[in-house]
Structure formats: structure tokens, C-alpha cells
Design an enzyme around this catalytic site. Structure first.
Site, PDB file in Angstrom:
ATOM      1  N   CYS C  91      10.197 -18.270  23.387  1.00 57.68           N
ATOM      2  CA  CYS C  91       9.231 -17.988  24.186  1.00 57.68           C
ATOM      3  C   CYS C  91       8.116 -17.044  23.270  1.00 57.68           C
ATOM      4  O   CYS C  91       7.560 -17.632  22.316  1.00 57.68           O
ATOM      5  CB  CYS C  91       9.561 -17.192  25.438  1.00 57.68           C
ATOM      6  SG  CYS C  91       8.178 -16.839  26.807  1.00 57.68           S
ATOM      7  N   HIS C 216      13.563 -20.586  28.241  1.00 52.22           N
ATOM      8  CA  HIS C 216      14.901 -19.707  27.770  1.00 52.22           C
ATOM      9  C   HIS C 216      16.031 -20.135  28.135  1.00 52.22           C
ATOM     10  O   HIS C 216      16.734 -20.022  29.166  1.00 52.22           O
ATOM     11  CB  HIS C 216      14.576 -18.403  28.669  1.00 52.22           C
ATOM     12  CG  HIS C 216      13.198 -17.633  28.618  1.00 52.22           C
ATOM     13  ND1 HIS C 216      13.167 -16.374  27.763  1.00 52.22           N
ATOM     14  CD2 HIS C 216      12.121 -17.595  29.012  1.00 52.22           C
ATOM     15  CE1 HIS C 216      11.997 -15.905  27.663  1.00 52.22           C
ATOM     16  NE2 HIS C 216      11.169 -16.643  28.502  1.00 52.22           N
ATOM     17  N   GLU C 218      18.644 -18.640  27.216  1.00 52.96           N
ATOM     18  CA  GLU C 218      19.638 -17.307  27.172  1.00 52.96           C
ATOM     19  C   GLU C 218      19.415 -17.079  28.602  1.00 52.96           C
ATOM     20  O   GLU C 218      20.389 -16.254  29.302  1.00 52.96           O
ATOM     21  CB  GLU C 218      19.261 -16.349  26.290  1.00 52.96           C
ATOM     22  CG  GLU C 218      17.990 -15.196  26.772  1.00 52.96           C
ATOM     23  CD  GLU C 218      16.675 -15.904  26.444  1.00 52.96           C
ATOM     24  OE1 GLU C 218      16.614 -17.160  26.113  1.00 52.96           O
ATOM     25  OE2 GLU C 218      15.511 -15.357  26.904  1.00 52.96           O
TER      26      GLU C 218
END
Ligand SMILES: Nc1ncnc2c1ncn2[C@@H]1O[C@H](COP(=O)(O)OP(=O)(O)O)[C@@H](O)[C@H]1O
Ligand SMILES: [Mg+2]
Lengths: 78, 768, 250, 78
Positions: C91, C216, C218
Site C-alpha cells: 500500500c 494488504h 497482512e
């Protein structure tokens, strides 16, 4: 045809986090003599008919809040 | 001469021999927002002391006595109804800036909701952003890591005609866009997910929008920090942003009626700086983890003025402050300005001298400014120094003791009446309701907020199949990496009912809070309330406040859900128009195992659909009646024992894994609930209303009777479910349309694509 | 495998990232840019730039972060990449890598940006889940199936590049993920949430050791972070497969 | 002292989503003759020493991404 060029900025005394952050970043990047950064928005609006009054109305209705903004406007006929 | 200069930028105010008119004039000239009675009390106090006050002293008193800081109109009522509801889980209740409640053996959660109405009405972007910034600090204060935000918002309808707007009032669309951008830019930048909120439209907010913001955080129990200093010689240290002229008189501003001139009150408007806040949060949490913070409070409304006094007073000491030490944004600020400034992003830490070096090192790492401005002292006085000279010396009990009013109130009598409209065209009226602005999808707002940052949002505000999501009732946060325990968060309000009957409005709102939490599988645990009302000097408004508080207190006590923090916002009046009574609740529930959480989207073909709760012909305050312009004062009756019993039944069935989806019935009634469930599951249902008994079909479909849910039950488990939950089977999941009939009579059959597009575009069409 | 997770004011995804690396078997550490000195990177195998709003994303997303890195450790960064060590930006981190010229770097590291991640076509911040199709084999995707879902949360994620650069990116097989519809077919809005050219969601440099990705991973590390877990069973989050691929490689 | 006024705008051919959104909003508000809206950023930077070269360096290092941006700059001595 009309072209309006409008700059909308914060009034003197309004604390602008964006300008501040950029100044700080420039100082850190080694531009130590940067004393102040102000950020404003610049609009170019083309109108097929309309006149200065319409431009003023547009600014008032959508682009500025007189509580915190000042603006400059220049209208050209093209 | 009323003012006599006694040192650089400090004046003595000759108050002792001022006439009443002169007192009023002083209040006006100095911008104090104190009334004559209050001015007289100050005069009398100094007459007894045998000296005149300095301007700093008067400003300090005005600040401490403002409605916003002292709750002078609301305290007696709050004490009577809302305070003191017992719960075994509460840790800090209605004392510091946010409530603290036990989460598990080792952790507590901290939360609060607060209003930021007036600044947002004047400058929506900055007002909303600083509202978020302020509520984050309230939670951070307690040593907690902020992990969720909520934002209940109230505007006039987006199609409100420009021509009808009063001078200086901004259009609701401009306000809405500004407010949402402000919350988005602040919340997203500091990295706290905004997981729930309200977007409610009513003409009653045209001159005075409401922007409430709530925050929830998590803290280890042994790291809870209190907002107090408990011994002398503890250093008072400011960290974060500098102090400027911005925000001066913000609290007085919040305690005043808005007027055409409000546009000029620029000093009360700020933009907030999330990029100062983000490192400040890290800094505070690291310092707290090191155990070096003795006490802490953020500088919000009232600035240094309210913080130093309150922190020391509640810990039983006094304070000495050197205003020259405060880091300033602009030179030549007067001491009184420094004292009352509400500049954002500042915290006051009480630190023992031996820990100062450690704190300074942390500040270096995070690039945050720090300054020691004073210390606590034995005597319970506040003393302020400026250029070596004492310019304020007041006992803290006088300063923070404040004033209180028992304001007169009048409770409106409610005339019982209900108009009955001709039966509607069902398909048309249903789709119009579904796309009406208070019911239509809030996706345009929800997706502009990062509701997943931190990775803990395990039940999202939008639920269902990816790309086809629908509204959920509550979000669930999983705050700890190594535990399945979850925190459910929802916000509720119902001004539509409260405007007819504020007492019932409160009961209904409490019921809805419970409904929303139970719908995801959470047990209601604690509440924070934000009470938004008009001008309390008007007896009817005060009556609304009393009735609303009575309803809240009664429900809280019966349901055993405590109010642990809250905020009152009065003077939401402009051009003689008061807002409807608006009780906003931020409600928190606990779900022992988040793996058992439930969403609103329908899951699977063939599963039976049940309606829990009783539907009655009580159309007062319903969206249906409002839309077709029919009146009724028969508002939904709330039976708190039903609220309790039915939610316990449902939670039990959920624990046993019998329920696959669940949505409470609220705005728009059963029809809208079913539609939302179908939209998110991307699967239809066939519903027969016959089992609901004998009633007109528009009432069955659109009544907003409380304590109701729609549940999808695991196929084949009907018997088991019915043994636990008292419910009526109304149909089955399946197909690609929502098909509704009452026995042999078909009411409508609407394809999913049409449902979805009407619901999705209702609000979006106005916002682009 | 030591990972440096860079921090600066406004980065705000570092904790999720830390957990993702740690639980995948890496040794992550936070490194704040204010404390970063030349030479500090040497002891790390992976440099990770997390998501967030570094310096508020003022001026342009990632611009200030990139400028500050360049001023502080540009040489070290280039060496790090040239040595074949791993750099990953998610990002805001992707935006930083583009601004630095470490991506797409079609002819090697460039001193000026060769592409941009600009304001989304919708002119809005978009927080939503996307479907991604794995395009080319990389060290970041060896364990990733053909289509996965990951969330995006950004206002400036529209990948644009001059035609020549874009062609080279495709030619050199630098595209790692493209936004697609749930059935794997070509995306339109909102499946492509920002209007990226060629539906690009993630790219590497030609050597394949620098990854920039807008969605994302994560935030999709555990099954319960997926939005549809009440509908669909998963053992683990789709994003974890990217971290698993990387640890296997090393 | 130097004051630099800088306008950073999208290059010809690069979409301007903000301009588009504003145009759409204006049309909805009844300003139907609005044909085009372009939005740019306007910076005012004060430098205590410095010269034109330093301003150019600031622009190149921080303010523009040449893939999508053009800029105009005017420097005044004050
Ligand atoms: N301003 C807002 N900010 C964030 N979320 C919002 C906002 N307004 C509404 N929502 C979310 O939209 C969903 C629907 O809201 P609402 O219709 O009030 O809920 P309910 O169905 O419980 O009455 C909820 O998940 C709510 O949290
Ligand atoms: Mg609900």
C-alpha cells in the site's frame, strides 16, 4: 465561453497541518532555509455560458467555507 | 477604567464595584458566556477576599464553569437517573475522561462517546476531524490503545432546497461531505478503524447538525492510568502540539446558541493534525508500558485551564504553573489565552522527576515536543506565574467546584391519535422505503473509512458475500492476538420516536442497542451516552432531557447495563429552532468466542427463517408513516422484561450453533430487515406472513415494534431452536428474489438485483 | 531471516505486519526512520515498508517518505536491492517504492519515478475486498493459488505508467497480481477498485526481489480476518500464503 | 527572502478524478453550463536564502511526479 481560475487557501491564522508537515519534511531533507509552506487548491472551471456571478455562486456553494478560507478568482473570456 | 494593566499582557479587572450592567458588559467584552448570576458570584467571592481578580482568574473561572466543563444544567438529572448503575465489571465509571470496564482477567476496555456539534456546523471538515482527535485522546488518557472509532451523524435531508436555507447555514450535502472527509482523513491517518456509526436525516437538524464521535481502546489492567496527581512535587509536563490562539473559547462556544455570527467565530475552529497525533499515541503507549506515567489527561475543551485543576483537585493536591514554559505557536499570546487555548494534539503528563529523562528520550525518537510547565504542591490551591509574577491564586475547590442548576422543566402531554392510511401498493411502497435516505445503504460512507486497519475487525460493518455486502448490526473487534474473546460495538439513536415521546424514545433506543449486540451474538455489557438537546433554558427542552434520562436510567438499571461514560450537548438551537431530542448510545457487548459470531447475510437455500418477537400496530415514529406523511402518536411499546428474556434465549441458541444469520428489525420494519439479509447473502427467500396472525399487511411488514429479530436457522434444527427460542417460522431461504405473501395473497416478488440497486443507490445518488 | 519494518510518522500497519512476519517464521524488528543511519540495513535480509499515511500522504502518497529515505540511505538501498536482498512495500509502501524508482525499474533502478499510483478513479478512499489473479511465478507467490482475496484500503492506488514502460512491465513479466472478478475474468469497477492500468495490483522489479502490492496481505493473514468467514471455511488467511512463499524461498 | 509560487497539475491526457467529481456535483446543483473542472495544487514556499535552483530542486525532489504532473513556477524576491 468563460474560464475561471480560482485559488482557495486557508485564512491567515488557521493552522494547516499539510503546510506544516511539508515544511518540516523540507527542513529534514536539507532545505533548511525553507521558512514557510502554504498549500492551497487551484481550480480551473470552464463555463459555456454564465458570468462572474455564477462563478461567485459556485465558489460559495461548493468550493469555500468563509470561516476558514480566502479565495482569489480571475475570470477570462475565451 | 474597568481594566488596569498590572504586567505584560495581564490586567486587573475592577469588579468589586461594578454594577449589574457593567458585570454583563464585562462578560460580553471578555467573551466569557457567563450570566449575571454567575458574574455576581465571582464578584462576591473577590469582595470577600478583599481584592479584584486578574483577567486570567476570571477566564479560568468562566472556563471551569462553562456548561461544557461543569455540566451545570445536567448534573442533577444525570445523578438522579443515569449514574450509579451497578455492574460487577466496571472499573472506572463517570469519573475520568472515559469509562473503564473489565474485558478479561488481565485486560480492560475503555470507551466514550462525545459531541462535536457546533464546531462541525461552522466548519464541517475541521470540526469533525478534531472531534475524532479529541475522543481518541480521552481513551489514550487512560493508558489504553485506541482500537475502534464510531461516528453517529445527523443532518437535514440531502435534497433540502437551497432557497430555504437561512443566512450563514450551509447545505446538508456540503456538511455531510465535509464531515465524512474530516473523519476519514483523521481516522484513517492515525490508523484507527471506524467500525460503526449512524447517518440520520431529518429537517430538524438543518440549522444545527450533530456530529458525535466515540472511541474504544484496550489496556492491561495494571497499566490503567488515572487523570489525577496524588502527591506533591510531581512534574506537570506537556507533550505534543504547541499552544496557539486556535480553539480559544471553544467550550464557551459549545455552550452557546448558534447564530448568523457563528461564521465569524473562527478562533473556535481548528483542523487537527493526525500526523502529530499518530506519533503521540506511540509515545504515550510506550511511556505507559515503561510505567513512568503517574497521571495523565488530555487537553481538550477548556485547555490547560480545566486539566491542571481537575487533575490535581481529584488527587487531593494543588498546582503551580509557569505559563512562560508553555511552547507557543505564535508569539505574544496573553497568559489568559495560553491558559484557555484548546489547540489540538496536546497531553498533560504527571511525571516524577527521576523519570523525566526517559520521557525526553522517547520524545526524541518520536519527534514530539515536550516541556515541563509546573508541578503539584501540597496546598490545594492553583497558582499561576508569568514572568516571575503570580497572576492567579485560587483555591481549587472554588474553581472546580463549579455551579449547578436545577432548571425548571415542563413535560409535554402526548395526545393519543393514530391515522390509518389506505392500503398501499406493496411493491412500490416497499422499494421506496428501501431506497429512502434513512434506510438505504451507507456504503458510500462506510468504505471511505478504513474499517480494517489494525487487522482486528473480525465482523465488519458490511457483511456478506464479497462485493454484495449488506449492513450489519454491530462490528466485532478481536482485541487480543491470543484470545478468542471479542468486543461488539454498535451505535443507536431514534429521534423519530423521541420527538413524540422522549421517555419511550430512550427505552426504544436501549432496546435497539441490545438488539444489535445480540444479533451478532454478544452479551450487552456497558454503555456510553451522548445526549444532544436544544436550549436547556427552555422548559420544554429541559423536560425532554429529564424524560430521556429517566428512560435511559430505568432501562439501564433493569437490564443491568451500566453507563460508564457520557457527554451532554445542550444549546443545539439556531434561529429559534431546537433539534429533536437526540439520545445517542455507543453500546458495547462481549462475545466469549468470536468464532461463534453471527452476521446478517442469509447463508443457504432451504434453511427456515424465523421471526422473534411480537409485531404490533404501533406506527408512531415509523419510517413508513413518515414517508407517506401519515401521523400517529402510538409509539412502539417497550417491555424491558421481554428485551431481557428474548435476548437471553437468542444468545443461548447462538451458542449452540443453531442460528446462521440474524438481523434485528428496526427502521422500515420486517420487510427491510428481510431485504437486507437477502442482499448480503445474494440469495432470496420466500416468506409467508400468515403465521403472524391477523393484522393489516402493511403493519406486519413495516411496523417498528421493538425486541424483534429475524433468524435463519440451521435446516433440520427447527425443533431444537424452537425449544430454546420463542419464535414464529415465516419462511425459507432460496431463489433469486424476495417473495412475500400473506397466505394466498401475494404482496410482492422482487428480484435480488432490483432490491440491491434500489438499496445501494438511495443515498449514493445524492452524493456522487 | 531478519526483517526491518520501517516506521515513520503516519505508518500505521506495522503491527499487523510484525505479527504476519513473526508468525511466518521471520525475525521482524521495527526501525524508525528518525533513528535510521547509513549502514543500519546491513544486518537485515528483508526490508519492509508498511501501509499507512506516512507524513499524512501530504504532497502525494509516499512522496515525503521516499524523499527522506533517498536523502538518508539511497546508496544503502540500492546496494540492498543489487545484492538480491528482499524489499517489500504494501500500500503506502508500494507508493514509496514507486516514488523511489525501485519499481518498476524496467531498465534497473531509476532516479526519477517511472510510474505513479495516483488518485483512484472514484476520487474516494476505498476500503473493500478484491479478487486477485496470480500472474507470474515469483518468490512471493510460490504457495499462492491462482485466485485469492485481499483487502485494499487506499485513496491513491491507480497504477499508471507511460505506454512504453507498461509494455516493458508486461514483457518482463513483472506483474504479480491483477484485480479480477470473482470468477477470474477481467475486472471493472469495483472489482478493480481504483482504475489501475491493465488491472495491475502488484508488481516486482525485473529481478524479482522487490515487490510492491496495493492490497494488504497482512490484513488477511488469519482466516477470521476475511469478511466472509461466516460463509466460507478457510484454514488460514489468503495473505499468509505470500509470507509463507517468502520464508520457503529463503 | 524568496517566495516561490508553484502550481502542480496533471499532465494533459491524465485523468483528473477530483475535477470530474466536482464537475458532476456542480451539474447536479444546477450549474449545467459547467463544461470542465480541473484541480491542481498550489504551493507557496518562503525561503530565507536560496535561489531559483533550490526551488527547482525542491520541486523535483518532492513536489512532482513527472509521470503524471506538469508544473509552473514563479519566484519573487521579497
Ligand atoms: N456514519 C457512519 N459511519 C460508519 N458506519 C455507519 C455510519 N452510518 C451507518 N453506518 C453503519 O451502517 C450500518 C447500518 O446502519 P443503521 O441502518 O443505522 O443500522 P441498523 O440496521 O442497526 O439500524 C451499520 O453497520 C452502521 O454502523
Ligand atoms: Mg440493527
Amino acid at each position: 465561453m468563460l474560464k475561471a481560475k480560482i485559488i482557495v487557501r486557508y485564512k491567515e491564522g488557521v493552522d494547516d497541518p499539510e503546510g506544516k508537515t511539508i515544511k518540516h519534511a523540507l527542513n529534514l531533507l536539507g532545505f533548511e532555509d525553507v521558512e514557510d509552506v502554504k498549500v492551497a487548491k487551484y481550480y480551473e472551471i470552464k463555463l459555456s455560458k454564465g458570468d462572474e456571478n455564477e462563478v461567485e455562486e459556485i465558489i460559495r456553494k461548493l468550493l469555500v467555507n468563509p470561516v476558514i478560507h480566502d479565495y482569489e478568482v480571475r475570470v477570462e473570456r475565451i | 477604567m474597568k481594566y488596569e494593566k498590572i504586567s505584560d499582557k495581564v490586567y486587573r479587572v475592577k469588579m468589586r464595584d461594578a454594577s449589574d450592567d457593567e458585570l454583563k458588559k464585562i462578560s460580553d467584552e471578555m467573551g466569557l458566556a457567563l450570566n449575571l448570576e454567575e458574574m455576581k458570584r465571582i464578584k462576591e467571592y473577590f469582595s470577600n477576599l478583599g481584592r479584584d481578580p486578574t483577567d486570567v482568574e476570571i477566564h479560568a473561572i468562566a472556563q471551569a464553569w462553562s456548561e461544557h466543563c461543569s455540566y451545570k444544567s445536567s448534573k442533577p438529572i444525570l445523578r438522579k437517573y443515569i449514574f450509579g448503575i451497578e455492574s460487577p465489571h466496571t472499573i472506572v465509571v463517570m469519573q475520568d475522561d472515559a469509562g473503564v470496564v473489565e474485558f478479561d482477567e488481565n485486560h480492560a476496555y475503555v470507551f466514550k462517546i462525545e459531541s462535536h456539534n457546533h464546531p462541525s456546523a461552522v466548519e464541517p471538515y475541521g470540526g469533525a476531524a478534531t472531534g475524532v482527535g479529541g475522543i481518541i485522546r480521552d481513551v489514550l488518557n487512560m493508558g489504553a490503545k485506541p482500537i475502534a472509532l464510531v461516528d453517529p451523524l445527523f443532518f437535514a435531508p440531502p435534497d433540502y432546497p437551497y432557497k430555504k436555507l437561512r443566512q450563514g447555514i450551509k447545505h446538508p450535502r456540503y456538511l455531510l461531505k465535509g464531515v465524512v472527509s474530516g473523519i476519514r482523513d483523521y481516522g484513517n491517518r492515525v490508523g484507527i478503524p471506524t467500525v460503526a456509526g449512524i447517518t440520520y436525516f431529518d429537517e430538524g437538524y438543518v440549522n444545527n447538525i450533530l456530529v458525535n464521535a466515540g472511541c474504544l481502546g484496550i489496556v492491561k489492567k495494571d497499566k490503567i492510568v488515572r487523570s489525577r496527581v496524588t502527591k506533591p512535587d510531581v512534574l506537570l509536563v506537556m507533550v505534543g502540539g504547541r499552544t496557539g490562539r486556535d480553539g480559544i473559547h471553544g467550550v464557551n462556544f459549545a455552550s452557546k446558541v448558534l447564530s448568523e455570527k457563528s461564521e465569524e467565530e473562527r478562533e473556535a475552529v481548528q483542523l487537527g493534525n493526525p500526523i502529530l497525533k499518530e506519533p503521540l499515541i506511540h509515545l504515550i503507549l510506550e511511556a505507559n508500558e515503561m510505567g513512568i506515567i503517574h497521571g495523565m489527561k488530555d487537553l481538550g475543551g477548556g485547555g490547560l485551564g480545566s486539566v491542571v485543576g481537575e487533575m490535581c483537585y481529584s488527587g487531593g493536591v494543588g498546582a503551580e504553573v509557569h505559563l512562560d514554559k508553555v511552547l507557543l505557536k505564535e508569539r505574544d499570546m496573553a497568559p489568559w489565552e495560553i491558559w484557555v487555548s484548546e489547540s489540538q494534539e496536546r497531553m498533560l503528563l504527571a511525571i516524577e522527576e527521576e523519570n523525566l529523562e526517559k520521557l525526553k528520550n522517547l520524545c526524541d525518537k518520536w519527534d514530539v515536543e515536550i516541556s515541563v510547565i509546573g508541578k503539584s504542591i501540597m496546598e490545594k490551591n492553583l497558582r499561576i506565574y508569568w514572568q516571575g509574577r503570580k497572576i492567579l491564586d485560587l483555591p481549587l475547590n472554588f474553581l472546580t467546584g463549579g455551579v449547578e442548576y436545577n432548571r425548571p422543566y415542563k413535560i409535554q402531554k402526548i395526545e393519543k391519535m393514530q391515522e390509518i392510511p389506505p392500503e398501499p401498493k406493496y411493491r412500490e411502497i416497499f422499494l421506496n422505503l428501501l431506497s429512502s435516505i434513512n434506510i438505504a445503504s451507507k456504503e458510500w460512507i462506510i468504505r471511505q473509512y478504513d474499517h480494517e486497519v489494525q487487522g482486528k475487525t473480525v465482523i465488519k460493518p458490511l457483511q456478506g458475500e464479497i462485493g454484495f455486502e449488506t449492513h450489519g448490526d454491530a462490528a466485532v473487534i478481536k482485541p487480543l492476538h491470543d484470545s478468542w474473546r471479542g468486543i461488539a460495538i454498535t451505535t443507536v439513536a431514534n429521534p423519530q420516536i423521541a420527538r413524540i415521546d422522549p421517555y419511550v424514545g430512550s427505552l426504544y433506543t436501549m432496546d435497539e442497542a441490545v438488539r444489535n449486540l445480540v444479533a451478532v451474538g454478544a452479551k450487552p455489557h456497558a454503555l456510553s451516552d451522548c445526549l444532544n438537546f436544544g436550549n436547556p433554558e427552555k422548559e420544554e427542552i429541559m423536560g425532554e432531557f429529564v424524560e430521556s434520562s429517566r428512560g435511559l436510567g430505568e432501562a439501564g438499571r433493569f437490564l443491568e447495563i451500566p453507563f460508564v461514560s457520557g457527554n451532554v450537548s445542550f444549546y443545539n438551537e439556531a434561529f429559534r429552532m431546537n433539534i429533536p431530542p437526540t439520545v445517542v448510545l455507543m453500546a458495547v457487548g462481549i462475545i466469549e468466542d468470536m468464532r461463534k459470531a453471527i452476521t446478517t447475510d442469509l447463508k443457504k437455500e432451504g434453511n427456515p427463517v424465523y421471526l422473534v418477537g411480537e409485531t404490533r400496530e404501533e406506527m408512531g415514529g415509523s419510517d413508513y408513516y413518515r414517508m407517506i406523511g401519515v401521523r400517529s402518536t402510538y409509539v412502539p411499546r417497550v417491555d424491558l422484561s421481554e428485551t431481557k428474556r428474548r435476548s437471553e434465549e437468542l444468545l443461548k441458541a447462538m451458542k449452540s450453533g443453531l442460528i446462521l444469520s440474524c438481523h434485528d428489525v428496526s427502521h422500515g420494519g420486517l420487510a427491510v430487515t428481510l431485504a437486507e439479509m437477502a442482499i448480503g447473502g445474494n440469495i432470496g427467500a420466500e416468506i409467508d406472513l400468515r403465521s403472524m396472525g391477523v393484522m393489516r399487511d402493511d403493519f406486519k411488514l413495516f411496523s417498528e415494534s421493538p425486541t424483534r429479530w429475524v433468524c435463519e436457522v440451521q435446516r433440520g434444527k427447527e425443533g431444537e431452536f424452537e425449544k430454546i427460542v420463542n419464535a414464529t417460522k415465516i419462511g425459507y431461504v432460496g431463489g433469486n428474489s424476495l417473495r412475500v405473501r400473506d397466505g394466498e395473497r401475494w404482496l410482492f416478488n422482487v428480484h435480488l438485483n432490483i432490491l440491491r440497486s434500489r438499496w445501494k443507490n438511495g443515498l449514493k445518488d445524492y452524493l456522487g | 531471516m531478519k526483517v526491518a519494518i520501517l516506521q515513520m510518522e503516519g505508518t500505521n500497519c506495522e503491527e499487523e505486519s510484525f505479527i504476519a512476519f513473526r508468525d511466518s517464521g521471520f525475525e521482524p524488528e521495527y526501525v524508525h526512520i528518525n533513528l535510521l543511519k547509513p549502514g543500519d540495513l546491513e544486518k537485515y535480509n528483508v526490508l519492509f515498508i508498511p501501509g499507512g499515511f506516512s507524513a499524512g500522504d501530504y504532497v502525494r502518497a509516499g512522496a515525503i517518505f521516499a524523499a527522506r529515505l533517498k536523502a538518508k540511505i539511497w546508496k544503502d538501498l540500492k546496494n540492498f536491492v543489487d545484492e538480491g536482498k528482499i524489499v517489500m512495500g504494501v500500500c503506502n509502501g508500494f507508493q514509496v517504492l514507486i516514488e523511489l524508482g525501485l519499481l518498476p525499474a524496467v531498465d534497473g533502478i531509476s532516479d526519477e519515478p517511472q510510474a505513479a499510483l495516483m488518485v483512484n478513479d472514484s476520487n474516494k478512499f476505498e476500503c473493500r475486498w478484491t479478487y486477485l489473479r496470480r500472474e507470474n511465478d515469483t518468490i512471493f507467490t510460490s504457495k499462492v493459488p491462482e485466485v485469492i482475496t485481499l483487502p485494499v484500503a487506499h485513496a491513491e492506488g491507480k497504477f499508471v505508467a507511460p505506454n512504453k514502460i507498461l509494455e516493458k512491465i508486461e514483457e518482463q513479466k513483472q506483474v504479480v497480481f491483477r484485480y479480477v472478478k470473482p470468477d477470474g475474468s477481467k475486472a471493472d469497477y469495483p472489482w478493480n477498485p481504483n482504475g489501475s492500468m491493465n488491472d495491475i495490483a502488484a508488481i516486482t522489479n525485473p529481478q524479482g526481489n522487490v515487490l510492491g502490492i496495493m492490497p494488504h496481505p497482512e490484513r488477511a493473514f488469519f482466516w477470521y480476518q476475511h469478511p466472509d468467514w461466516t460463509r466460507k471455511k478457510r484454514e488460514k488467511g489468503d495473505g499468509s500464503l505470500i509470507f509463507k512463499s517468502l520464508i520457503k524461498y529463503s
